[in-house]
Design a protein around this motif. Structure first.
Motif, PDB file in Angstrom:
ATOM      1  N   ALA A  95      67.088  75.223   7.593  1.00 25.15           N
ATOM      2  CA  ALA A  95      66.001  76.177   7.371  1.00 25.15           C
ATOM      3  C   ALA A  95      65.875  77.166   8.525  1.00 25.15           C
ATOM      4  CB  ALA A  95      64.681  75.432   7.173  1.00 25.15           C
ATOM      5  N   LYS A  96      66.248  76.744   9.715  1.00 24.47           N
ATOM      6  CA  LYS A  96      66.171  77.634  10.881  1.00 24.47           C
ATOM      7  C   LYS A  96      67.337  78.615  10.919  1.00 24.47           C
ATOM      8  CE  LYS A  96      64.118  78.965  14.693  1.00 24.47           C
ATOM      9  NZ  LYS A  96      64.857  80.237  14.867  1.00 24.47           N
ATOM     10  N   ILE A 152      71.764  76.387  19.805  1.00 25.87           N
ATOM     11  CA  ILE A 152      70.929  77.360  20.513  1.00 25.87           C
ATOM     12  C   ILE A 152      71.099  78.756  19.926  1.00 25.87           C
ATOM     13  CG2 ILE A 152      70.533  78.438  22.771  1.00 25.87           C
ATOM     14  CD1 ILE A 152      71.305  75.779  24.047  1.00 25.87           C
ATOM     15  N   SER A 153      72.238  79.040  19.305  1.00 26.22           N
ATOM     16  CA  SER A 153      72.497  80.376  18.772  1.00 26.22           C
ATOM     17  C   SER A 153      71.501  80.780  17.687  1.00 26.22           C
ATOM     18  CB  SER A 153      73.920  80.450  18.201  1.00 26.22           C
ATOM     19  OG  SER A 153      74.065  79.628  17.059  1.00 26.22           O
ATOM     20  N   CYS A 154      70.913  79.804  17.004  1.00 24.04           N
ATOM     21  CA  CYS A 154      69.933  80.133  15.963  1.00 24.04           C
ATOM     22  C   CYS A 154      68.524  79.672  16.346  1.00 24.04           C
ATOM     23  CB  CYS A 154      70.345  79.526  14.619  1.00 24.04           C
ATOM     24  SG  CYS A 154      70.303  77.715  14.554  1.00 24.04           S
ATOM     25  N   GLY A 155      68.333  79.257  17.584  1.00 25.25           N
ATOM     26  CA  GLY A 155      67.015  78.830  18.034  1.00 25.25           C
ATOM     27  C   GLY A 155      66.670  77.403  17.670  1.00 25.25           C
ATOM     28  N   PRO A 178      57.914  83.293  12.921  1.00 23.42           N
ATOM     29  CA  PRO A 178      58.779  84.383  13.400  1.00 23.42           C
ATOM     30  C   PRO A 178      60.192  83.898  13.725  1.00 23.42           C
ATOM     31  CG  PRO A 178      56.635  84.449  14.485  1.00 23.42           C
ATOM     32  CD  PRO A 178      56.671  83.179  13.699  1.00 23.42           C
ATOM     33  N   ASN A 179      61.176  84.745  13.458  1.00 29.45           N
ATOM     34  CA  ASN A 179      62.578  84.366  13.635  1.00 29.45           C
ATOM     35  C   ASN A 179      62.909  83.939  15.057  1.00 29.45           C
ATOM     36  OD1 ASN A 179      63.250  84.805  10.964  1.00 29.45           O
ATOM     37  ND2 ASN A 179      63.800  86.938  11.288  1.00 29.45           N
ATOM     38  N   GLU A 180      62.228  84.528  16.031  1.00 29.62           N
ATOM     39  CA  GLU A 180      62.563  84.243  17.427  1.00 29.62           C
ATOM     40  C   GLU A 180      61.966  82.917  17.917  1.00 29.62           C
ATOM     41  OE1 GLU A 180      58.836  86.888  17.419  1.00 29.62           O
ATOM     42  OE2 GLU A 180      60.746  86.735  16.329  1.00 29.62           O
ATOM     43  N   SER A 181      61.273  82.201  17.059  1.00 29.66           N
ATOM     44  CA  SER A 181      60.691  80.917  17.445  1.00 29.66           C
ATOM     45  C   SER A 181      61.777  79.880  17.689  1.00 29.66           C
ATOM     46  CB  SER A 181      59.746  80.424  16.348  1.00 29.66           C
ATOM     47  OG  SER A 181      58.706  81.352  16.117  1.00 29.66           O
ATOM     48  N   LEU A 182      61.417  78.840  18.427  1.00 27.29           N
ATOM     49  CA  LEU A 182      62.332  77.743  18.714  1.00 27.29           C
ATOM     50  C   LEU A 182      61.915  76.511  17.925  1.00 27.29           C
ATOM     51  CD1 LEU A 182      62.627  78.105  22.608  1.00 27.29           C
ATOM     52  CD2 LEU A 182      64.030  79.190  20.826  1.00 27.29           C
ATOM     53  N   PHE A 183      62.896  75.836  17.329  1.00 31.47           N
ATOM     54  CA  PHE A 183      62.633  74.628  16.545  1.00 31.47           C
ATOM     55  C   PHE A 183      63.130  73.393  17.296  1.00 31.47           C
ATOM     56  CE2 PHE A 183      62.139  75.702  11.747  1.00 31.47           C
ATOM     57  CZ  PHE A 183      61.206  76.676  12.044  1.00 31.47           C
ATOM     58  N   GLY A 189      57.242  83.664  23.117  1.00 26.13           N
ATOM     59  CA  GLY A 189      57.836  82.912  22.020  1.00 26.13           C
ATOM     60  C   GLY A 189      56.958  81.769  21.540  1.00 26.13           C
ATOM     61  N   LEU A 190      57.235  81.312  20.331  1.00 27.35           N
ATOM     62  CA  LEU A 190      56.481  80.230  19.718  1.00 27.35           C
ATOM     63  C   LEU A 190      57.415  79.036  19.501  1.00 27.35           C
ATOM     64  CD1 LEU A 190      53.894  80.663  16.897  1.00 27.35           C
ATOM     65  CD2 LEU A 190      55.595  78.861  16.707  1.00 27.35           C
ATOM     66  N   VAL A 191      56.927  77.842  19.757  1.00 28.26           N
ATOM     67  CA  VAL A 191      57.713  76.623  19.605  1.00 28.26           C
ATOM     68  C   VAL A 191      57.165  75.815  18.428  1.00 28.26           C
ATOM     69  CG1 VAL A 191      58.334  74.409  20.660  1.00 28.26           C
ATOM     70  CG2 VAL A 191      58.358  76.508  22.033  1.00 28.26           C
ATOM     71  N   VAL A 192      58.069  75.301  17.609  1.00 30.23           N
ATOM     72  CA  VAL A 192      57.709  74.436  16.481  1.00 30.23           C
ATOM     73  C   VAL A 192      58.409  73.094  16.660  1.00 30.23           C
ATOM     74  CG1 VAL A 192      57.724  74.155  13.977  1.00 30.23           C
ATOM     75  CG2 VAL A 192      57.548  76.452  14.968  1.00 30.23           C
TER      76      VAL A 192
END
Length: 304
Positions: free
Chosen positions: A54-55, A86-89, A37-42, A118-121
């Motif tokens: 890619a993020k 941080i603007s793109c996660g 999902p787009n709202e995830s954090l990388f 949220g989901l973290v990768v």
């Protein structure tokens, strides 16, 4: 193409930070980002360019950062191994082997404490699984049912040391996570569709079972551990091995598949490459024309 351009420009001595290129490993960051999902954090490690782009990271800001310019995503203070946007996660990359794993685990725990969904990768290499923080983090994540996806890009080497001198024979990395209790599986890190499929499965498990998941993707870096060159001549890996992996290039293999299936034409690929090359040229022009940070501002934003 972006990293090939970095390699081409590096001898000009204007890029003064180390660069760890991920040429040959493109399928993993692309495939994971498609399924997440787009709202995830990388979170990422020293070989970070693919994860950042890619993020949804901004190419101009990444190249400017590598050049140490004020317009970079870290205002020129981080360089290639410390990208943050941080603007793109994209929450940060850290070069110390394995250290990004507890940072990402802490971020996922923070989400749990705040009741966020949220989901973290977090991306890391095979060398990171030999650090104690890896096991502590996975155990903690499972104990607290964190919504966290661990992605190991197994490119078979830690600097110049192959797996055979670092880990016992016959053991697969994903089995280490299984031993702790995480759902874990292995995929083809050079097949973008397999990466997408496995990543989508992981997201479903994280959401439905409220459990962290571990994925191992086998892949291969083409260039030297750190720098723009090839290093097959120094003896730590054989030319035959390199040629075998290079023939399994994730980019050209997938392009060939799409051409054979009639989903793309040669003209489509040419147009893509021309568009990308234009963006790359503009990014390097932007970076070279951008100012360096003022020395009076050097300590700004170094610490929160």
């Amino acid at each position: 193409m972006v990293e090939e351009a970095i390699a081409d420009h590096y001898p000009d001595q204007e890029i003064r930070c180390p660069v760890h290129l991920s040429i040959g490993q493109e399928a993993v960051p692309v495939g994971v980002s498609v399924a997440i999902p787009n709202e995830s954090l990388f979170f990422s490690n020293h070989r970070s360019h693919g994860h950042y782009l890619a993020k949804g990271g901004h190419l101009n800001r990444m190249i400017a950062e590598i050049y140490g310019k004020e317009t970079g995503c870290c205002r020129g203070r981080g360089g290639s191994m410390h990208l943050i946007d941080i603007s793109c996660g994209y929450m940060g990359s850290v070069p110390i082997v394995g250290s990004i794993i507890p940072i990402a685990t802490g971020a996922a725990f923070s989400m749990r404490l705040k009741g966020e969904e949220g989901l973290v990768v977090v991306f890391f290499g095979d060398g990171a699984v030999e650090e104690g923080a890896f096991y502590e983090s996975l155990n903690f994540a499972l104990l607290h049912n964190l919504q966290l996806l661990y992605v190991c890009e197994n490119n078979l080497y830690s600097v110049y040391s192959p797996l055979s001198v670092r880990q016992p024979p016959g053991r697969e990395i994903f089995s280490l996570a299984q031993g702790i209790g995480l759902p874990a599986f292995q995929g083809d890190g050079n097949d973008v569709e397999d990466v997408i499929l496995k990543s989508a499965m992981a997201v479903d498990i994280i959401r439905t079972e409220k459990s962290p998941v571990f994925m191992e993707f086998k892949t291969y870096r083409w260039r030297e551990h750190c720098g723009p060159n090839y290093d097959n001549d120094i003896g730590y890996r054989m030319t035959e091995e390199f040629d075998e992996w290079r023939n399994d290039c994730p980019v050209s293999s997938y392009a060939e598949k799409l051409l054979c299936e009639g989903l793309l034409l040669d003209s489509d690929i040419r147009c893509m490459k021309e568009k990308i090359q234009t963006e790359i040229n503009q990014a390097f022009t932007y970076a070279k024309n951008s100012p360096f940070p003022d020395k009076e501002d050097l300590s700004d934003e170094v610490y929160a």
